[in-house]
Enzyme design. Structure first.
Site, PDB file in Angstrom:
ATOM      1  N   GLY A  98      -3.247  10.387  29.945  1.00  0.00           N
ATOM      2  CA  GLY A  98      -3.282  10.328  28.491  1.00  0.00           C
ATOM      3  C   GLY A  98      -3.387   8.921  27.946  1.00  0.00           C
ATOM      4  N   ASP A 134       5.156   8.876  32.333  1.00  0.00           N
ATOM      5  CA  ASP A 134       4.141   9.714  31.699  1.00  0.00           C
ATOM      6  C   ASP A 134       4.359   9.744  30.197  1.00  0.00           C
ATOM      7  OD1 ASP A 134       1.950  11.403  31.530  1.00  0.00           O
ATOM      8  OD2 ASP A 134       2.689  12.825  33.033  1.00  0.00           O
ATOM      9  N   GLY A 135       3.372  10.240  29.490  1.00  0.00           N
ATOM     10  CA  GLY A 135       3.489  10.431  28.051  1.00  0.00           C
ATOM     11  C   GLY A 135       4.000  11.837  27.758  1.00  0.00           C
ATOM     12  N   GLY A 188      -1.340  18.386  26.359  1.00  0.00           N
ATOM     13  CA  GLY A 188      -2.370  18.278  25.338  1.00  0.00           C
ATOM     14  C   GLY A 188      -3.709  17.845  25.927  1.00  0.00           C
ATOM     15  N   GLY A 189      -3.629  17.094  27.024  1.00  0.00           N
ATOM     16  CA  GLY A 189      -4.839  16.648  27.723  1.00  0.00           C
ATOM     17  C   GLY A 189      -5.215  17.548  28.901  1.00  0.00           C
ATOM     18  N   GLU A 237       0.805  16.767  36.511  1.00  0.00           N
ATOM     19  CA  GLU A 237       1.872  15.925  35.951  1.00  0.00           C
ATOM     20  C   GLU A 237       3.246  16.454  36.358  1.00  0.00           C
ATOM     21  OE1 GLU A 237      -0.374  14.349  31.878  1.00  0.00           O
ATOM     22  OE2 GLU A 237       0.913  16.116  31.788  1.00  0.00           O
ATOM     23  N   LYS A 250       6.070  11.629  18.255  1.00  0.00           N
ATOM     24  CA  LYS A 250       6.399  12.630  19.282  1.00  0.00           C
ATOM     25  C   LYS A 250       7.904  12.911  19.375  1.00  0.00           C
ATOM     26  CE  LYS A 250       2.038  12.148  20.154  1.00  0.00           C
ATOM     27  NZ  LYS A 250       1.460  11.718  21.412  1.00  0.00           N
TER      28      LYS A 250
END
Length: 236
Positions: free
Chosen positions: A36, A91-92, A106-107, A113, A131
């Site tokens: 992301g 990670d995001g 979302g990606g 992940e 977020k």
């Protein structure tokens, strides 16, 4: 989004990513690299620290995108076959609640992940201020991303509707037909509104035959860093 607010968000992502990398990455580690837009900033910071501090790191990607980022920045690429245990994964997230449960995917990379995060001794999130939420589904309105086996997508949609969700099969951009993950599967975005018990919902969803995994990451993160519009970073 206006160009000024877009640059504020981008700057917030960069601040959060740098904070996560600076606190949790040390010499000699095996590092899981998420996917992301926020993680692109984390990889830049990893490369800076490798160069300036001569760190010896191995980076394990969570997607084709993160594999490309690792290669482009000259970092050492690893995989779970050679490094099944990671020191840290960064990670995001699309949304993080008060208990550090997350919605991700979302990606469309949630399966890899989640696998990489589960192999890490420590899992850390970096995200921008948009977020940060109290309850999942409060700010993220696109639903829980659920990766599914293609042949099962239709019955799964029906089962999700019976659970009270508003599910949609994610369609690809610039390509006719559904979005296809790195694993060759489809993604259903299932809107359950505000999620009061994410652990129970996760269990219900993974019990549906044909569901590979969900974008609900329950009790996995140790800390989340949120970049703010004013350039500061908060964490919890």
């Amino acid at each position: 989004m206006s160009s000024s607010s877009a640059s504020l968000v981008e700057s917030a992502k960069a601040c959060a990513a740098r904070a996560a990398v600076d606190k949790y990455v040390n010499d000699g580690q095996i590092v899981g690299v998420g996917s992301g837009s926020t993680i692109a900033h984390a990889v830049v910071r990893l490369a800076e620290r490798v160069k300036s501090e001569n760190l010896k790191l191995v980076c394990v990607p969570t997607s084709f995108q993160s594999k490309q980022l690792i290669a482009e920045h000259g970092l050492v690429l690893g995989d779970l076959e050679h490094y099944p245990e990671l020191d840290v994964a960064i990670d995001g997230a699309d949304e993080v609640d008060a208990a550090l449960n997350c919605i991700k995917g979302g990606g469309g990379c949630q399966t890899q992940e989640k696998i990489v995060a589960s192999c890490a001794k420590t899992f850390v999130i970096c995200a921008d201020y948009r977020k940060d939420s109290t309850t999942l589904g409060e700010k993220w309105k696109k639903g829980v991303p659920v990766e599914v086996i293609p042949m099962a997508y239709r019955p799964i949609l029906d089962k999700m509707k019976a659970m009270g969700a508003a599910p949609v099969l994610r369609m690809a951009k610039s390509k006719a037909g559904p979005c296809v993950t790195d694993n060759g599967n489809f993604v259903i975005d299932a809107d359950f509104g505000e999620i009061k018990d994410p652990a129970a919902l996760e269990q219900q969803l993974v019990n549906i035959p044909g569901v590979v995994t969900t974008g609900l990451f329950i009790g996995m993160a140790k800390e989340a860093f949120f970049g703010q519009a004013d350039g500061t970073v908060t964490s919890r």
